[in-house]
Design a protein around this motif. Structure first.
Motif, PDB file in Angstrom:
ATOM      1  N   SER A  64     -15.400 -86.889  18.168  1.00 38.37           N
ATOM      2  CA  SER A  64     -15.291 -86.034  16.982  1.00 38.37           C
ATOM      3  C   SER A  64     -15.504 -84.569  17.344  1.00 38.37           C
ATOM      4  O   SER A  64     -15.915 -84.236  18.449  1.00 38.37           O
ATOM      5  N   GLN A  65     -15.218 -83.692  16.383  1.00 40.18           N
ATOM      6  CA  GLN A  65     -15.385 -82.249  16.576  1.00 40.18           C
ATOM      7  C   GLN A  65     -16.316 -81.675  15.516  1.00 40.18           C
ATOM      8  O   GLN A  65     -16.569 -82.308  14.482  1.00 40.18           O
ATOM      9  N   VAL A  66     -16.799 -80.448  15.775  1.00 38.55           N
ATOM     10  CA  VAL A  66     -17.892 -79.892  14.976  1.00 38.55           C
ATOM     11  C   VAL A  66     -17.632 -78.424  14.646  1.00 38.55           C
ATOM     12  O   VAL A  66     -17.133 -77.662  15.484  1.00 38.55           O
ATOM     13  N   TYR A  67     -17.989 -78.031  13.416  1.00 43.39           N
ATOM     14  CA  TYR A  67     -18.033 -76.621  13.027  1.00 43.39           C
ATOM     15  C   TYR A  67     -19.496 -76.183  12.952  1.00 43.39           C
ATOM     16  O   TYR A  67     -20.340 -76.924  12.418  1.00 43.39           O
ATOM     17  N   VAL A  68     -19.790 -74.973  13.427  1.00 39.67           N
ATOM     18  CA  VAL A  68     -21.097 -74.362  13.206  1.00 39.67           C
ATOM     19  C   VAL A  68     -20.841 -72.994  12.580  1.00 39.67           C
ATOM     20  O   VAL A  68     -20.087 -72.182  13.121  1.00 39.67           O
ATOM     21  N   ILE A  69     -21.453 -72.724  11.437  1.00 42.74           N
ATOM     22  CA  ILE A  69     -21.204 -71.483  10.694  1.00 42.74           C
ATOM     23  C   ILE A  69     -22.416 -70.567  10.760  1.00 42.74           C
ATOM     24  O   ILE A  69     -23.545 -70.987  10.504  1.00 42.74           O
ATOM     25  N   CYS A  70     -22.168 -69.307  11.107  1.00 44.91           N
ATOM     26  CA  CYS A  70     -23.207 -68.272  11.126  1.00 44.91           C
ATOM     27  C   CYS A  70     -22.785 -67.154  10.175  1.00 44.91           C
ATOM     28  O   CYS A  70     -21.596 -66.889  10.018  1.00 44.91           O
ATOM     29  N   PRO A  71     -23.739 -66.455   9.568  1.00 48.82           N
ATOM     30  CA  PRO A  71     -23.369 -65.425   8.599  1.00 48.82           C
ATOM     31  C   PRO A  71     -22.759 -64.161   9.174  1.00 48.82           C
ATOM     32  O   PRO A  71     -22.038 -63.470   8.487  1.00 48.82           O
ATOM     33  N   MET A  72     -23.073 -63.799  10.439  1.00 45.80           N
ATOM     34  CA  MET A  72     -22.611 -62.515  10.955  1.00 45.80           C
ATOM     35  C   MET A  72     -21.973 -62.652  12.326  1.00 45.80           C
ATOM     36  O   MET A  72     -22.099 -63.679  12.976  1.00 45.80           O
ATOM     37  N   VAL A  73     -21.309 -61.606  12.751  1.00 44.62           N
ATOM     38  CA  VAL A  73     -20.671 -61.596  14.064  1.00 44.62           C
ATOM     39  C   VAL A  73     -21.660 -61.216  15.156  1.00 44.62           C
ATOM     40  O   VAL A  73     -21.702 -61.805  16.213  1.00 44.62           O
ATOM     41  N   ASP A  74     -22.463 -60.205  14.931  1.00 51.91           N
ATOM     42  CA  ASP A  74     -23.417 -59.787  15.952  1.00 51.91           C
ATOM     43  C   ASP A  74     -24.665 -59.221  15.297  1.00 51.91           C
ATOM     44  O   ASP A  74     -24.711 -58.993  14.100  1.00 51.91           O
ATOM     45  N   GLU A  75     -25.707 -59.049  16.098  1.00 45.55           N
ATOM     46  CA  GLU A  75     -26.956 -58.471  15.602  1.00 45.55           C
ATOM     47  C   GLU A  75     -26.771 -56.963  15.500  1.00 45.55           C
ATOM     48  O   GLU A  75     -26.833 -56.251  16.495  1.00 45.55           O
ATOM     49  N   SER A  76     -26.484 -56.475  14.297  1.00 42.64           N
ATOM     50  CA  SER A  76     -26.254 -55.042  14.149  1.00 42.64           C
ATOM     51  C   SER A  76     -26.826 -54.564  12.825  1.00 42.64           C
ATOM     52  O   SER A  76     -27.035 -55.353  11.909  1.00 42.64           O
ATOM     53  N   ASP A  77     -27.069 -53.290  12.749  1.00 39.35           N
ATOM     54  CA  ASP A  77     -27.515 -52.668  11.500  1.00 39.35           C
ATOM     55  C   ASP A  77     -28.763 -53.319  10.931  1.00 39.35           C
ATOM     56  O   ASP A  77     -28.979 -53.314   9.730  1.00 39.35           O
ATOM     57  N   ASN A  78     -29.560 -53.930  11.819  1.00 36.34           N
ATOM     58  CA  ASN A  78     -30.863 -54.465  11.438  1.00 36.34           C
ATOM     59  C   ASN A  78     -30.797 -55.614  10.444  1.00 36.34           C
ATOM     60  O   ASN A  78     -31.784 -55.946   9.809  1.00 36.34           O
ATOM     61  N   LEU A  79     -29.643 -56.219  10.260  1.00 36.91           N
ATOM     62  CA  LEU A  79     -29.565 -57.430   9.449  1.00 36.91           C
ATOM     63  C   LEU A  79     -29.848 -58.598  10.378  1.00 36.91           C
ATOM     64  O   LEU A  79     -28.976 -59.037  11.128  1.00 36.91           O
ATOM     65  N   ASP A  80     -31.063 -59.105  10.325  1.00 42.34           N
ATOM     66  CA  ASP A  80     -31.519 -60.043  11.338  1.00 42.34           C
ATOM     67  C   ASP A  80     -31.183 -61.477  10.928  1.00 42.34           C
ATOM     68  O   ASP A  80     -31.958 -62.157  10.298  1.00 42.34           O
ATOM     69  N   VAL A  81     -30.008 -61.930  11.254  1.00 46.34           N
ATOM     70  CA  VAL A  81     -29.609 -63.309  10.991  1.00 46.34           C
ATOM     71  C   VAL A  81     -28.940 -63.865  12.237  1.00 46.34           C
ATOM     72  O   VAL A  81     -28.484 -63.136  13.100  1.00 46.34           O
ATOM     73  N   THR A  82     -28.909 -65.191  12.298  1.00 48.46           N
ATOM     74  CA  THR A  82     -28.276 -65.834  13.441  1.00 48.46           C
ATOM     75  C   THR A  82     -26.827 -65.383  13.531  1.00 48.46           C
ATOM     76  O   THR A  82     -26.132 -65.305  12.547  1.00 48.46           O
ATOM     77  N   ASN A  83     -26.361 -65.082  14.723  1.00 44.91           N
ATOM     78  CA  ASN A  83     -25.015 -64.544  14.846  1.00 44.91           C
ATOM     79  C   ASN A  83     -24.136 -65.379  15.746  1.00 44.91           C
ATOM     80  O   ASN A  83     -24.611 -66.167  16.563  1.00 44.91           O
ATOM     81  N   VAL A  84     -22.830 -65.185  15.580  1.00 49.91           N
ATOM     82  CA  VAL A  84     -21.843 -66.007  16.253  1.00 49.91           C
ATOM     83  C   VAL A  84     -21.897 -65.868  17.773  1.00 49.91           C
ATOM     84  O   VAL A  84     -21.896 -66.864  18.496  1.00 49.91           O
ATOM     85  N   ILE A  85     -21.929 -64.647  18.267  1.00 51.49           N
ATOM     86  CA  ILE A  85     -21.824 -64.421  19.711  1.00 51.49           C
ATOM     87  C   ILE A  85     -23.045 -64.971  20.449  1.00 51.49           C
ATOM     88  O   ILE A  85     -22.914 -65.707  21.427  1.00 51.49           O
ATOM     89  N   GLU A  86     -24.226 -64.635  19.964  1.00 49.47           N
ATOM     90  CA  GLU A  86     -25.441 -65.156  20.600  1.00 49.47           C
ATOM     91  C   GLU A  86     -25.503 -66.675  20.457  1.00 49.47           C
ATOM     92  O   GLU A  86     -25.857 -67.393  21.392  1.00 49.47           O
ATOM     93  N   TYR A  87     -25.144 -67.171  19.272  1.00 49.80           N
ATOM     94  CA  TYR A  87     -25.270 -68.601  19.003  1.00 49.80           C
ATOM     95  C   TYR A  87     -24.337 -69.430  19.894  1.00 49.80           C
ATOM     96  O   TYR A  87     -24.677 -70.541  20.301  1.00 49.80           O
ATOM     97  N   THR A  88     -23.161 -68.892  20.175  1.00 45.62           N
ATOM     98  CA  THR A  88     -22.230 -69.602  21.050  1.00 45.62           C
ATOM     99  C   THR A  88     -22.860 -69.823  22.424  1.00 45.62           C
ATOM    100  O   THR A  88     -22.788 -70.933  22.985  1.00 45.62           O
ATOM    101  N   ASP A  89     -23.497 -68.802  22.957  1.00 42.51           N
ATOM    102  CA  ASP A  89     -24.182 -68.933  24.247  1.00 42.51           C
ATOM    103  C   ASP A  89     -25.342 -69.924  24.155  1.00 42.51           C
ATOM    104  O   ASP A  89     -25.574 -70.722  25.070  1.00 42.51           O
ATOM    105  N   THR A  90     -26.076 -69.880  23.052  1.00 39.00           N
ATOM    106  CA  THR A  90     -27.192 -70.808  22.859  1.00 39.00           C
ATOM    107  C   THR A  90     -26.704 -72.251  22.872  1.00 39.00           C
ATOM    108  O   THR A  90     -27.303 -73.117  23.526  1.00 39.00           O
ATOM    109  N   LEU A  91     -25.611 -72.529  22.157  1.00 39.52           N
ATOM    110  CA  LEU A  91     -25.082 -73.896  22.101  1.00 39.52           C
ATOM    111  C   LEU A  91     -24.550 -74.362  23.448  1.00 39.52           C
ATOM    112  O   LEU A  91     -24.705 -75.529  23.817  1.00 39.52           O
ATOM    113  N   ARG A  92     -23.922 -73.459  24.170  1.00 40.90           N
ATOM    114  CA  ARG A  92     -23.422 -73.837  25.499  1.00 40.90           C
ATOM    115  C   ARG A  92     -24.561 -74.273  26.408  1.00 40.90           C
ATOM    116  O   ARG A  92     -24.387 -75.167  27.242  1.00 40.90           O
TER     117      ARG A  92
END
Length: 673
Positions: A467-495
């Motif tokens: 099977s295949q999986v989607y993982v959704i994050c609210p933002m693209v990167d850690e910027s402008d002090n909006l501290d939420v999980t982000n796509v780019i960092e999270y991709t590395d974490t999952l790998r």
């Protein structure tokens, strides 16, 4: 200074800065004023580290207690150190900021401002703001606007530019009379623009947002009512009487239609065979089978001798629909073509000719369908999928390619019927309320961040089973002090967290169209096992092999949007699962997400979303610009939607908004895809 003046008329903005602004769609002073903040930061009293709450934003005054460590991890440079006060410790992490090793030294005291997370049983702040205590004391109680940025623009640059046009804002003339403003408790329009950018406090900000949300709804309903008046006068020049042929087509399907599907098709055939042009919305929950309803309508249209067009929001979805329609219609001698932005010019010319000569019966595509070079021999039916992704003028432009063709719009957005009647004033509505038989209900769970490692193991297990999986994050990167999980960092974490044979890729709105299409097509083919994405996958991918949807920081999304995202799984025969990870431990966040855990009914969820958020809940992440409005939201601002409808009915004849330059709305422009 006038609203129509070029942005270069503002002191300090030269050609280079203007080019950066243009990437945000800002070309004039009017565009600049309508570039709303996407969030606001406030600065309160500092708290002890022991009193910080996980998932909440806090200010702590602490001493740097360790040496600064800078190291490279895959594509990221991590800068780490520990800070402490008399009550505890916090680990501070910055991404791709190695220069900070020269800023922070052991023994220095700073105020750190950010969201508290827990990693490896330790409190963590990632990408916090930092200030000397004396500076921070002067900032307390301020509300700082945070804007969407692009290369070459800082938040301060945008703030300074808007400050330079404050006199223009103050001189704006309201199209509503003082009596109407008093009667409905609305803020004057110039005050609203002033306080959306420079709010003195949360109270005036709320009133400003209410007013500007009202304006967007008013303009939208105004346009919808104009369309309705125009449509009522249109006589049917494409009479379609193909009930028997459609019945035979349905009988040959390998499954039985639901009651809602059958009734929707009946409504459509009745409309297309009547004296007036059809303008109908088919509203159905995700997975309710709207596509076959559209196919039946297109089938009837072609059988009558006319052409049909189906416009969808993404290239990948267009290609998927093209393959499905070709497979279904080839046995009937119905020819289909696919026209998207990436179609080569050589192929486009062939398709243009085929459409104009009538050799092509049905064309499926994206915005490429409304290009001037696309000419139909006799267009009888226009179908638009995901109605909220297209502006009014886009629908008009496609319909204008025929002699008043029938219009069918499809939407999976679960809008409560009372609001849908207002939103779609120009359309008759058919609702498909049940799902096709055989669909296994999605199993849902709402968990905290401590469940994350267990979720990773579950994901690895699902991938090992094919099977295949989607993982959704609210933002693209850690910027402008909006501290939420982000796509780019999270991709590395999952790998790092998943087995090496699991292919993990990322997808987000800042990618070029070609790159996004390539990633989505690879995912559909099965070449990618786990896709980490922002909400760009809310529509646009149909992958029956995807069985898991995991959403990080789920509390930052509306329930209706989470339900839309969840609709990406559960499309095949396998059991599907949705994991909502909440970064907040508050009872309010848990109560909202429990609605999703306990129900898969989109219309029930939309109604609950309306109750739980309420009309005053204006804050939180504004996701991508993939809706008709810049600011207004039918769930957050449902009271403003109803008020706009009431004022239009009561005073519409004496309010002239057609010449107003203060309404820079997407209903007049292409939506961003």
């Amino acid at each position: 200074m006038n609203l129509s003046d070029n942005i270069t008329s503002i002191k300090g903005i030269g050609d280079k800065t203007a080019a950066s602004f243009s990437r945000l769609g800002v070309h004039t002073v009017n565009d600049l004023i309508h570039t709303y903040p996407r969030n606001y930061l406030s600065y309160g009293d500092v708290v002890d580290i022991k009193d910080t709450i996980i998932g909440e934003r806090h200010s702590v005054c602490a001493i740097v207690s360790s040496y600064v460590d800078v190291r490279k991890v895959r594509s990221l440079t991590l800068t780490n150190f520990t800070v402490k006060d008399s009550t505890g410790n916090i680990k501070v992490t910055f991404f791709n900021s190695p220069f900070l090793r020269n800023v922070f030294h052991k023994g220095d005291t700073y105020v750190f401002v950010g969201t508290i997370k827990v990693k490896n049983n330790m409190r963590v702040m990632e990408m916090p703001e930092y200030y000397k205590l004396s500076v921070y004391e002067g900032m307390k109680q301020e509300m700082q606007p945070v804007y969407t940025l692009t290369h070459g623009l800082s938040n301060k640059t945008i703030q300074k530019a808007i400050s330079s046009v404050r006199e223009t804002i103050f001189s704006m003339k309201d199209y509503l009379s003082d009596d109407i403003l008093r009667e409905y408790g609305l803020m004057d329009i110039s005050e609203a623009y002033e306080n959306i950018h420079f709010p003195m406090n949360e109270g005036v900000l709320r009133n400003a947002i209410r007013r500007l949300a009202f304006d967007e709804f008013y303009k939208f309903i105004y346009d919808m009512n104009k369309l309705k008046v125009e449509n009522v006068k249109l006589m049917n020049s494409h009479e379609v009487v193909q009930g028997k042929a459609v019945a035979e087509f349905i009988d040959k399907l390998p499954y039985k239609l639901t009651k809602g599907q059958a009734e929707a098709i009946e409504d459509i055939l009745k409309d297309m065979g009547s004296d007036n042009v059809m303008n109908r919305l088919v509203q159905g929950d995700v997975g309710s089978g709207k596509t076959i309803v559209a196919m039946a309508a297109l089938f009837a249209c072609v059988k009558q001798g006319y052409q049909g067009a189906l416009m969808v929001p993404t290239e990948v979805l267009a290609k998927q629909h093209y393959e499905e329609l070709t497979r279904m219609f080839s046995q009937y001698g119905i020819s289909c073509e696919c026209l998207v932005g990436s179609t080569s010019m050589k192929d486009k010319r062939k398709i243009y000719e085929s459409i104009s000569t009538g050799k092509t019966d049905i064309v499926i595509g994206t915005h490429a369908l409304i290009e001037d070079k696309v000419e139909f021999l006799d267009l009888g039916l226009v179908v638009t999928d995901e109605q909220h992704r297209f502006g009014v003028n886009q629908r008009r432009k496609l319909s204008a390619k025929g002699n008043y063709p029938h219009t069918l719009v499809m939407s999976a957005t679960p809008i409560p019927r009372t609001l849908a009647i207002i939103m779609y004033a120009d359309l008759d509505i058919s609702v498909i309320s049940e799902l096709p038989k055989g669909r296994k209900p999605i199993k849902n769970c709402v968990v905290g961040t401590n469940y994350r490692n267990t979720a990773y193991k579950f994901i690895a297990g699902q991938v090992s089973e094919g099977s295949q999986v989607y993982v959704i994050c609210p933002m693209v990167d850690e910027s402008d002090n909006l501290d939420v999980t982000n796509v780019i960092e999270y991709t590395d974490t999952l790998r790092s967290a998943l087995p090496q044979n699991v292919v993990v890729e990322s997808l987000h709105g800042q990618m070029k169209s070609e790159e996004k299409n390539s990633i989505m097509e690879a995912f559909i083919k099965g070449d990618i096992h786990v896709l980490v994405s922002t909400t760009v996958i809310e529509v646009g991918i149909n992958n029956p092999n995807a069985t898991v949807m995991m959403v990080e920081n789920a509390e930052r999304f509306g329930l209706a949007q989470l339900h839309q995202l969840r609709g990406r799984v559960g499309r095949g025969k396998k059991q599907s699962y949705c994991i909502f990870i909440s970064g907040k431990e508050s009872d309010e966040a848990k109560e909202r997400l429990q609605v999703l855990e306990n129900s898969n009914d989109g219309f029930f969820i939309a109604s609950e979303d309306l109750k739980l958020r309420g009309p005053g809940d204006f804050f939180g992440i504004r996701q991508s610009g993939e809706t008709l409005f810049k600011l207004a939201d039918i769930y957050n601002h449902s009271d403003m939607l109803r008020m706009a409808q009431e004022i239009l009915e009561k005073y519409g004849d004496v309010i002239n908004i057609t010449d107003s330059t203060t309404m820079n709305l997407k209903t007049d422009n292409s939506t961003i895809l």
